[in-house]
Design an enzyme around this catalytic site. Structure first.
Site, PDB file in Angstrom:
ATOM      1  N   ASN A 155      36.408  38.157  42.000  1.00 14.66           N
ATOM      2  CA  ASN A 155      36.938  37.507  43.190  1.00 14.66           C
ATOM      3  C   ASN A 155      36.774  38.332  44.462  1.00 14.66           C
ATOM      4  OD1 ASN A 155      38.998  39.052  41.653  1.00 14.66           O
ATOM      5  ND2 ASN A 155      40.267  38.665  43.447  1.00 14.66           N
ATOM      6  N   GLN A 183      36.632  31.795  40.517  1.00  8.78           N
ATOM      7  CA  GLN A 183      35.677  31.970  41.609  1.00  8.78           C
ATOM      8  C   GLN A 183      34.317  31.356  41.302  1.00  8.78           C
ATOM      9  OE1 GLN A 183      36.162  33.054  44.663  1.00  8.78           O
ATOM     10  NE2 GLN A 183      38.295  33.638  44.356  1.00  8.78           N
ATOM     11  N   CYS A 329      45.766  37.343  47.071  1.00  5.42           N
ATOM     12  CA  CYS A 329      46.997  37.567  46.307  1.00  5.42           C
ATOM     13  C   CYS A 329      47.558  38.967  46.495  1.00  5.42           C
ATOM     14  CB  CYS A 329      46.741  37.309  44.823  1.00  5.42           C
ATOM     15  SG  CYS A 329      46.195  35.619  44.501  1.00  5.42           S
TER      16      CYS A 329
END
Length: 390
Positions: A155, A183, A329
């Protein structure tokens, strides 16, 4: 407040495609029934849910009943790791898990959680090119290995992993294999048979569908202990009223992504290469992170020597350009990227890294504008750093 004019953070999230929104809208108003209800409105919602499941199954080359709808990639990853681990604990059939050092935190933190309960986890490091070697996964296998989890595409740096080969190895050894394909969706094949996976996680908002909905593919007879109790939804596998509108949107977005796959990939790869070439030629001390060829067609992750990446991002934002320093995140975390550290990057270069991820609606003019802003910003920031050092 600055207005984003150029959006280059599609790995964090994507805008909902207008065609996806159009497909979803009826399920917020006219077709609002609960799919577990037996009257007409409920049956209508159930039909939409079943149709979406079948549509997605065709794209994944699996059976519809092998798809479990979730709230997104994080829940899917948690369910995959914890579900398999606790099934084996319940049946006394092994205690060891293999994953990699540069997984998304949904996998890593689930693995850390399981370690608290006595499960043993081996974290295989990728090479300096951001690719995991199959032979290193093989070397980590033990007689009590119950699960291997390796992400399909990273990612942060976008490198594509040899999932089919790892899956073949796992199947030969009788080990359950999971991949976080969040992804990869919309860019790479999701044929679960070709990939040799038992479990596969997806999140809708990465391919122009809404946030808050995803899925976990679970191959038939995969050992798993379901984690969310309550109602009988998802065939008693995941309690909670299904997000019908979101699921319809996810199915529509996935169909559009694969119908337009070649066109989208060619477009973003052309922009990606224009951006990489421009950064490396115009800004001295720029390093591309991860293998240049074996990477997602829309991913650019670079480090600038002697520069703080967060400062670069603030400069971009002031010019209406949205990018990131890594996973959305971990925004706000003071810790350097575990992904870049795992491939051996020096901490100073890790701190000087940014990620730019392109989408189907970006243009060459936007790439050229971004290059101009980055070149000017980094020259100015380096001059300021030199002046302070004096």
């Amino acid at each position: 407040m600055n207005r984003t004019e150029i959006y280059l953070d599609h790995a964090a999230t994507t805008p909902v495609d207008p065609r996806v929104l159009e497909a979803m809208l009826p399920y917020f108003s006219q077709k609002y029934g609960n799919p577990s209800s037996i009257y007409a409105a409920g049956r209508e919602a159930r039909a939409a849910l079943d149709q979406a499941r079948a549509r997605i199954a065709r794209l994944l080359n699996c059976q519809a009943r092998e798809i479990v709808f979730t709230s997104g990639g994080t829940e899917s990853d948690n369910l995959a790791l914890k579900g398999v681990a606790w099934w084996h604990r319940l049946h006394g059939r092994g205690n060891h898990i293999i994953t990699t050092a540069f997984e998304h935190h949904a996998v890593l933190h689930s693995a850390h959680y399981l370690e608290k309960f006595g499960f043993e986890v081996t974290y295989v490091r990728p090479g300096s090119d951001g690719i995991v070697r199959v032979e290193e996964i093989e070397a980590a296998i033990r007689p009590d290995t119950i699960l291997i989890s390796v992400m399909y595409a990273n990612n942060e740096i976008g490198t594509i992993q040899p999932i089919a080969e790892i899956g073949r190895l796992a199947r030969e050894r009788g080990i359950t294999f999971h991949t976080d394909a969040v992804q990869a969706a919309g860019a790479l094949s999701l044929d679960v048979t070709e990939l040799n996976v038992d479990l596969l996680s997806l999140s809708a908002h990465k391919f122009y569908a809404p946030k808050g909905v995803g899925l976990l593919y679970v191959r038939r007879e995969t050992p798993i202990l379901w984690q969310q109790q309550g109602g009988a939804q998802e065939s008693n596998r995941r309690a909670g009223t299904e997000n019908v509108a979101g699921i319809v949107g996810m199915a529509t977005a996935l169909e559009l992504a694969y119908a337009e796959l070649e066109e989208r990939n060619a477009h973003v790869q052309r922009l990606r290469d224009r951006l990489i070439d421009g950064l490396l030629s115009r800004i001295p001390g720029t390093r591309l992170n991860g293998d240049r060829e074996r990477r997602l067609p829309n991913n650019v992750n670079v480090s600038f020597e002697g520069i703080d990446g967060e400062t670069v991002l603030l400069n971009l934002d002031m010019h209406g350009i949205a990018a990131s320093s890594g996973s959305a995140c971990t925004t706000g975390s003071t810790e350097p990227s575990h992904v870049l550290l795992s491939i051996g990057l020096h901490p100073d270069l890790v701190r000087g890294s940014i990620r730019l991820t392109l989408g189907k609606d970006n243009t060459e003019d936007e790439i050229d504008r971004t290059l101009d802003v980055l070149e000017e910003s980094i020259i100015r920031l380096r001059r300021l750093a030199t002046a302070r050092a004096r």
